[in-house]
Design a protein around this motif. Structure first.
Motif, mmCIF file in Angstrom:
data_model
loop_
_atom_site.group_PDB
_atom_site.id
_atom_site.type_symbol
_atom_site.label_atom_id
_atom_site.label_comp_id
_atom_site.label_asym_id
_atom_site.label_seq_id
_atom_site.Cartn_x
_atom_site.Cartn_y
_atom_site.Cartn_z
ATOM 1 N N PHE A 12 0.890 -1.086 0.065
ATOM 2 C CA PHE A 12 -0.067 -0.085 0.146
ATOM 3 C C PHE A 12 0.843 1.236 0.020
ATOM 4 N N GLY A 13 1.899 1.478 0.889
ATOM 5 C CA GLY A 13 2.714 2.344 0.892
ATOM 6 C C GLY A 13 3.519 2.720 -0.195
ATOM 7 N N LEU A 14 4.114 1.631 -1.030
ATOM 8 C CA LEU A 14 4.735 1.568 -2.081
ATOM 9 C C LEU A 14 4.005 2.189 -3.419
ATOM 10 N N SER A 15 2.686 1.598 -3.376
ATOM 11 C CA SER A 15 1.758 2.287 -4.264
ATOM 12 C C SER A 15 1.490 3.760 -4.224
ATOM 13 N N LEU A 16 1.565 4.240 -2.875
ATOM 14 C CA LEU A 16 1.229 5.797 -2.892
ATOM 15 C C LEU A 16 2.417 6.746 -3.153
ATOM 16 N N SER A 17 3.729 6.078 -3.396
ATOM 17 C CA SER A 17 4.975 6.399 -3.192
ATOM 18 C C SER A 17 5.574 6.898 -4.835
ATOM 19 N N VAL A 18 4.691 6.656 -5.782
ATOM 20 C CA VAL A 18 5.202 6.914 -7.028
ATOM 21 C C VAL A 18 4.099 7.530 -8.041
ATOM 22 N N ALA A 19 4.715 8.765 -8.665
ATOM 23 C CA ALA A 19 4.111 9.487 -9.370
ATOM 24 C C ALA A 19 3.633 9.024 -10.727
ATOM 25 N N SER A 20 2.550 9.665 -11.501
ATOM 26 C CA SER A 20 2.054 9.164 -12.579
ATOM 27 C C SER A 20 3.132 10.127 -13.601
ATOM 28 N N THR A 21 3.573 9.497 -14.590
ATOM 29 C CA THR A 21 4.485 9.893 -15.703
ATOM 30 C C THR A 21 3.599 10.668 -16.484
ATOM 31 N N VAL A 22 2.225 10.253 -17.000
ATOM 32 C CA VAL A 22 1.435 11.062 -17.878
ATOM 33 C C VAL A 22 1.150 12.307 -17.375
ATOM 34 N N VAL A 23 0.752 12.381 -16.131
ATOM 35 C CA VAL A 23 0.241 13.585 -15.377
ATOM 36 C C VAL A 23 1.295 14.673 -15.124
ATOM 37 N N LEU A 24 2.440 14.002 -15.024
ATOM 38 C CA LEU A 24 3.615 14.836 -14.624
ATOM 39 C C LEU A 24 4.216 15.591 -15.839
ATOM 40 N N LEU A 25 4.121 14.908 -16.993
ATOM 41 C CA LEU A 25 4.697 15.392 -18.209
ATOM 42 C C LEU A 25 3.728 16.256 -18.792
ATOM 43 N N LYS A 26 2.452 16.092 -18.570
ATOM 44 C CA LYS A 26 1.593 17.093 -19.174
ATOM 45 C C LYS A 26 1.421 18.449 -18.368
ATOM 46 N N ALA A 27 1.740 18.210 -17.227
ATOM 47 C CA ALA A 27 1.784 19.576 -16.396
ATOM 48 C C ALA A 27 3.245 20.171 -16.817
ATOM 49 N N LEU A 28 4.211 19.660 -16.938
ATOM 50 C CA LEU A 28 5.326 20.359 -17.246
ATOM 51 C C LEU A 28 5.292 20.860 -18.734
ATOM 52 N N GLN A 29 4.610 20.254 -19.551
ATOM 53 C CA GLN A 29 4.373 20.773 -21.111
ATOM 54 C C GLN A 29 3.523 21.993 -20.908
ATOM 55 N N LYS A 30 2.698 21.779 -20.000
ATOM 56 C CA LYS A 30 1.582 23.020 -20.165
ATOM 57 C C LYS A 30 2.260 24.334 -19.639
ATOM 58 N N TYR A 31 3.367 24.274 -18.842
ATOM 59 C CA TYR A 31 3.797 25.311 -18.231
ATOM 60 C C TYR A 31 5.334 25.614 -18.564
ATOM 61 N N GLU A 32 5.657 24.940 -19.843
ATOM 62 C CA GLU A 32 6.741 25.178 -20.641
ATOM 63 C C GLU A 32 8.040 24.976 -19.755
ATOM 64 N N LEU A 33 8.091 23.708 -18.828
ATOM 65 C CA LEU A 33 9.175 23.533 -17.933
ATOM 66 C C LEU A 33 10.013 22.357 -18.229
ATOM 67 N N GLU A 34 9.684 21.781 -19.590
ATOM 68 C CA GLU A 34 10.515 20.468 -19.927
ATOM 69 C C GLU A 34 11.996 20.793 -19.773
ATOM 70 N N GLN A 35 12.397 21.737 -20.601
ATOM 71 C CA GLN A 35 13.897 22.356 -20.688
ATOM 72 C C GLN A 35 14.495 23.113 -19.539
ATOM 73 N N THR A 36 13.743 23.416 -18.380
ATOM 74 C CA THR A 36 14.167 24.184 -17.311
ATOM 75 C C THR A 36 15.107 23.199 -16.343
ATOM 76 N N ASP A 37 15.819 23.546 -15.428
ATOM 77 C CA ASP A 37 16.303 23.042 -14.315
ATOM 78 C C ASP A 37 15.345 21.975 -13.768
ATOM 79 N N GLU A 38 14.437 22.536 -13.061
ATOM 80 C CA GLU A 38 13.439 21.966 -12.404
ATOM 81 C C GLU A 38 12.614 20.891 -13.120
ATOM 82 N N GLY A 39 12.333 21.334 -14.435
ATOM 83 C CA GLY A 39 11.768 20.047 -15.348
ATOM 84 C C GLY A 39 12.471 18.955 -15.351
ATOM 85 N N ARG A 40 13.883 19.074 -15.887
ATOM 86 C CA ARG A 40 14.774 18.156 -16.089
ATOM 87 C C ARG A 40 15.168 17.041 -14.750
#
Length: 405
Positions: free
Chosen positions: A120-148
């Protein structure tokens, strides 16, 4: 004349409702994944109305898991990881550990066995790739330090989950579940040794044979000039390697598919393979999310509201604070720390894969699975507003500093 067609019924209900709810989610500016999960809830056994065949949906979901993991391997970038290894590797490991312990603590309060609490704990510990990448793309953060850093962090999380999926069946008996490859010997070191030996044999086979054969097969296919055959070849490789990994080496479908993608990622055909396999990967991924939704019992919201609140707090608050503190401890700015913490304040596809495996091994009960799905739904819904609040706060801070200057 009427024919009993459970497979066709499951596909029509699953894909049709996933499309409708996915469109609705998109119109509401939410990830379509939310719609797919709701489609599964609607056709599941816990809600009134049309019901899909759960056994068939589970089999189709296995194909979805294989193709999801194949996609993870296909897009795996060691270069991206190495560029931010100083923070991403230790940060992800520490954050996974903290989130897992928080989840185990919540499970302990609910009186669950510790093996269930661990999964249960392990299942709560890992983020969604799909959701994260969409958020980074929306705010144009993929090529920033925080995005990388966020992408590198996620790569480490994905690799950690792959390793856990490999080891979990071998350790299931010791954790209170059942080992599908049980030989009757429950010595921890022997079980780990046998499992790692099988994995090593499979990895060696893929590095020695697979790296030569898979690109060669695709090269011959390209020479035919048939786009259809190339697409079919990629699908056959993904499914064939996953099936062979399980039946010949005794390792999971997930690991086999992941390595098939990794090997193919090194070839000159990697971009074309990713492009050609995307429609099939998307279709079966949708069926996977629908099958996950079918396992969700909405009664959990009414019957265990405090447990659900605790689950959401672990995901949205616990993980975020842990990530923020780790990034700040490494000397990065508030903006970088805030972006990373917001990026990780949700769970998704790997959580569902791990929960599905945990249930099949007897290491997760239906209540825990329902809490994971509900936690994913709520955290994904919260994620866009969280990013929006962070973005506005950082812009105000930037304007204030400029004015002061």
């Amino acid at each position: 004349m009427h024919h009993d067609t459970p497979l066709l019924t499951t596909l029509v209900l699953g894909l049709g409702l996933a499309y409708l709810f996915g469109m609705l989610a998109q119109r509401c500016r939410m990830p379509p994944l939310i719609g797919y999960l709701f489609a599964g809830i609607v056709v599941g056994p816990f809600t009134p109305g049309p019901m899909a065949n759960q056994a068939l949906a589970t089999e189709l979901a296995e194909v979805g898991v294989i193709l999801l993991m194949f996609g993870v391997g296909l897009h795996f970038s060691l270069k991206d990881l190495m560029s931010v290894k100083r923070i991403a590797i230790p940060g992800a490991v520490i954050q996974i550990t903290i989130a897992t312990l928080l989840g185990m603590g919540l499970a302990w309060l609910m009186g669950w066995p510790w093996g269930n609490g661990l999964v249960f704990g392990l299942s709560l510990s890992v983020a969604s790739t799909v959701v994260l990448l969409k958020a980074l793309q929306k705010y144009e953060l993929e090529q920033t330090d925080e995005g990388r850093i966020a992408i590198g962090w996620l790569i480490v999380e994905d690799l950690a989950m792959v390793l856990i999926l490999v080891l979990l069946p071998a350790l299931a008996g010791l954790l209170g579940g059942h080992n599908p490859y049980d030989t009757g010997d429950h010595s921890l070191w022997k079980l780990l040794g046998v499992t790692l030996a099988k994995v090593a044999a499979f990895v060696a086979f893929m590095l020695i044979i697979g790296r030569r054969v898979i690109p060669w097969v695709l090269e011959k296919t390209v020479w035919t000039g048939s786009r259809e055959l190339f697409r079919l070849g990629v699908l056959a490789i993904a499914l064939g390697v996953a099936y062979g990994a399980s039946h010949l080496f005794g390792v999971s479908f997930a690991l086999g598919a992941f390595f098939a993608g990794m090997v193919l990622a090194e070839s000159e055909f990697s971009h074309r393979a990713a492009e050609e396999s995307l429609p099939l990967r998307d279709a079966f991924a949708v069926l996977f999310f629908v099958s996950v939704g079918m396992l969700f019992d909405p009664k959990i919201i009414i019957e265990q509201p405090l447990a659900l609140l605790g689950t959401v707090l672990v995901i949205v608050v616990g993980k975020s604070l842990a990530a923020w503190a780790i990034v700040r401890a490494y000397g990065y700015s508030h903006r970088v720390a805030g972006t990373i913490s917001a990026s990780l304040a949700q769970i998704g596809e790997f959580s569902f894969i791990l929960a599905t495996v945990g249930m099949s091994l007897g290491l997760l009960n239906r209540d825990a699975n329902a809490l994971i799905i509900a936690g994913a739904l709520i955290s994904i819904l919260f994620n866009p507003p969280l990013f929006s609040i962070l973005d506005r706060a950082m812009k105000k801070r930037g304007i204030a500093s400029e004015n002061n200057a």
